[in-house]
Write an enzyme that holds these catalytic residues in place. Structure first.
Site, PDB file in Angstrom:
ATOM      1  CD1 TRP A   1      -1.621  -2.353   1.909  1.00  0.00           C
ATOM      2  CD2 TRP A   1      -3.087  -1.403   0.517  1.00  0.00           C
ATOM      3  NE1 TRP A   1      -2.628  -3.261   1.681  1.00  0.00           N
ATOM      4  CE2 TRP A   1      -3.546  -2.708   0.835  1.00  0.00           C
ATOM      5  CE3 TRP A   1      -3.845  -0.613  -0.347  1.00  0.00           C
ATOM      6  CZ2 TRP A   1      -4.724  -3.242   0.315  1.00  0.00           C
ATOM      7  CZ3 TRP A   1      -5.017  -1.140  -0.855  1.00  0.00           C
ATOM      8  CH2 TRP A   1      -5.448  -2.438  -0.523  1.00  0.00           C
TER       9      TRP A   1
ATOM     10  CE  LYS B   1     -10.401   0.129  -1.077  1.00  0.00           C
ATOM     11  NZ  LYS B   1     -11.040   0.737   0.108  1.00  0.00           N
TER      12      LYS B   1
ATOM     13  CG  ASP C   1     -33.968  -2.187 -11.860  1.00  0.00           C
ATOM     14  OD1 ASP C   1     -35.045  -2.694 -11.513  1.00  0.00           O
ATOM     15  OD2 ASP C   1     -33.402  -1.282 -11.225  1.00  0.00           O
TER      16      ASP C   1
ATOM     17  CD  GLU D   1     -38.627  -2.618 -13.139  1.00  0.00           C
ATOM     18  OE1 GLU D   1     -39.114  -3.109 -12.110  1.00  0.00           O
ATOM     19  OE2 GLU D   1     -37.664  -1.832 -13.113  1.00  0.00           O
TER      20      GLU D   1
END
Length: 647
Positions: free
Chosen positions: A80, A109, A320, A374
């Site tokens: 890190w 990350k 959706d 939908e």
């Protein structure tokens, strides 16, 4: 481009200018994105450029963070630390080439320094996999999924018969199920039951399990709760080998608010992916709303669609929350009582354009792909081709029908069923558009509501479903459950959808383990053994559903809407008869009385289906028919239906 949509629906003539503007904005946006000669298929390649790209002797990593001042790639592979600094490239893109090979499985990350000097850590936006850490946040994980594909996707030569499924709740055990176990245990069930399409929910990574997968954080990552990326690939490959197509329930209508896990405030600004202010907030869902007018957002979302088609070989999508996308008020509290509601300042033209781009891209990549919208608002042209002035979906969901049934069962008595209202609800469509019909989906099973079987049987479902019990309530529940499904199946669409377990009247509701229920799995599983127990009546509903689906496979009548004819309807007697294709359906919805019906019929029909059959939990054969000299005489018992093959 001609507006053929006006040929389908002349009532749209008054909104011709709005429809022309829809097409103009679509063409203008395409030209802005692609130039003169570009294609959407080439444009939507973000997943081949951003994120981790494995080269011959190194990894290249790219991230888009225009508000960042500095950027580093950090993870457990480098303790890190800040020794992998990214260089700024064009348009807010940051990149780095890492010599050697980054270990697959490494947690990673992006570390950003923002313009205000703040340092933040973000899961890469194109990450393919995440895992929760000890702080209950998500870490990105480097993966390089590989699968040797063995099966081609089957062509759909019949109506889509869709089995809506959720991997996590697909086990009877008190746990979260896996892709592998679903492949082993559930795929054969779906195939055996006769469905030809699976619609997988909750695949895109979401931090909150209880969100049912509808609060997505990582759009390119498969949910790690259920296993590895290769496991999902194997599931889809084996489904294809069984002749099953697989659709992804894709969520591009909104995104989770979590900062750090997903896209919210990724580079410190709200406006990177989402609208600023109130327009970027969904007040009812507490989620973030995409800016569909921003080129980089369009690129991200279209690349996401191509990624799922290309890398995982999905056969299409159920989109959706389309209603939420279409309108600035997200359709909340709006009654769509006239056409002007669809072409007002409330309509989000940029979202409409994005949906048109999405459909064109999907069908460019795979002409056989299926897209389903939908949309509860019934926007005209939703399931018409873009070339006709439509939005380009193949199907829309018949969303009003489950509400009709729930209202009937919840607020009215059986003898007040209005057959004309039922006929109108089940057969009224936007002209030229195809629908997926369904009596209930996952929406009707969620905690706070009840499935149809629970509305019908209530508490007696727990202690009167054994084959030797006597219960008028259970008799009614089983009989009506069959009638509701058969009339909906045959009339409500050119395709059909069933939610996992509802085919055998799965008891209770859906409630995911959460703080409010002490993380209990009681209602987040499927009790398959109920349908397999010879001593329980659930087996009858399972057998009924299987044979009902078989009707479509044998006679292929769902798509024959042009061959639908109402033969008889009499509300006082609760009798309904209609022909569709080469089938005649006759229903007696009366709760108490045997009803007689005489029909002029040139040739003798052949009985092919009787809901009162004992193998379906009925008491028959009790209903009867006779034919002589061009007259069909029918006697139907209460709450029964018969289906005849006609010539």
């Amino acid at each position: 481009m001609p507006l053929n949509i006006l040929d389908y629906d002349p009532y749209l003539e008054a909104f011709k200018d709005d429809l022309s503007a829809r097409l103009f904005d679509f063409a203008r946006t395409k030209k802005r994105l692609l130039g003169v000669d570009g294609s959407l298929c080439d444009f939507a390649n973000g997943y081949k450029y951003f994120g981790f790209q494995q080269e011959m002797k190194h990894w290249t990593f790219r991230e888009w963070a225009p508000n960042a001042q500095k950027a580093w790639l950090v993870g457990d592979f480098n303790n890190w630390e800040n020794n992998f600094e990214l260089k700024e490239a064009y348009g807010g893109v940051w990149e780095i080439s890492v010599p050697g090979m980054l270990p697959v499985g490494s947690k990673v990350k992006v570390k950003l320094t923002l313009t205000n000097g703040e340092t933040v850590y973000r899961v890469p936006s194109y990450i393919l996999y995440t895992l929760p850490n000890e702080r209950h946040e998500l870490d990105g994980v480097i993966v390089n999924p590989q699968h040797e594909w063995k099966h081609q996707a089957p062509k759909l030569a019949e109506a889509p018969l869709i089995y809506e499924a959720h991997i996590g709740i697909s086990t009877e055990e008190y746990k979260i199920n896996t892709y592998k176990e679903f492949t082993r245990d559930v795929l054969p069930r779906i195939k055996k039951d006769g469905y030809n399409t699976i619609q997988l929910m909750a695949i895109m990574e979401h931090p909150l399990y209880a969100s049912f997968g509808y609060q997505v954080s990582n759009f390119f990552a498969v949910s790690s709760r259920f296993g590895q990326p290769e496991d999902l690939m194997d599931l889809i490959d084996k489904a294809h080998g069984m002749g099953l197509r697989v659709l992804l329930d894709v969520v591009h209508s909104h995104a989770v608010k979590n900062v750090g896990d997903g896209l919210n405030l990724f580079d410190g600004t709200t406006s990177q992916y989402f609208h600023e202010g109130a327009r970027g907030e969904h007040s009812a869902w507490n989620t973030k709303l995409f800016n569909y007018g921003k080129d980089e957002v369009i690129h991200f979302l279209l690349s996401n669609l191509k990624f799922w088609l290309d890398v995982y070989r999905f056969d299409g999508f159920r989109f959706d929350g389309v209603t939420s996308m279409l309108y600035h008020d997200h359709g909340l509290g709006t009654a769509f009582t006239d056409y002007s509601k669809y072409f007002s300042l409330n309509t989000d033209v940029e979202a409409v354009t994005y949906l048109m781009l999405a459909n064109e891209l999907i069908h460019q990549i795979n002409p056989d792909a299926t897209t389903i919208a939908e949309d509860m608002s019934a926007m005209p042209g939703m399931a018409l081709p873009i070339s006709a002035g439509g939005i380009g979906f193949d199907y829309r969901l018949s969303m009003g029908i489950p509400d009709f049934w729930i209202k009937q069962l919840k607020e009215k008595s059986d003898d007040t069923l209005d057959l004309m209202s039922l006929w109108w609800e089940l057969t009224t469509r936007r002209p030229g558009e195809k629908n997926i019909g369904y009596a209930e989906s996952h929406d009707q099973a969620l905690v706070g509501d009840k499935t149809l079987m629970m509305w019908l049987a209530n508490e007696e479902i727990y202690w009167k479903m054994d084959v030797n019990s006597q219960s008028l309530k259970i008799d009614r529940a089983i009989a009506l459950h069959k009638l509701i499904r058969l009339v909906t199946f045959s009339l409500a669409g050119e395709g059909y959808l069933n939610f996992m377990g509802n085919e055998f009247g799965h008891p209770e509701w859906l409630d995911f383990p959460r703080e409010g229920n002490n993380d209990n799995f009681q209602h987040a599983r499927r009790q398959w053994s109920l349908a397999e127990d010879e001593n329980l009546r659930f087996k009858y509903l399972a057998a009924f559903d299987k044979d009902m689906v078989r009707l479509e496979k044998d006679f292929k009548f769902l798509a024959k809407t042009d061959q639908l004819q109402q033969v008889w309807v009499k509300n006082s007697d609760k009798l309904l008869a209609y022909r569709k294709g080469n089938l005649l359906f006759v229903f007696n919805f009366h709760p108490s009385y045997q009803e007689k019906l005489q029909l002029d019929w040139a040739e003798k029909p052949e009985l092919v289906f009787d809901t009162d059959d004992r193998k379906f939990g009925g008491f028959g054969p009790r209903s009867s028919f006779g034919w002589s000299k061009g007259q069909l005489d029918l006697i139907l018992e209460p709450r029964t239906a018969m289906v005849f093959k006609i010539h």
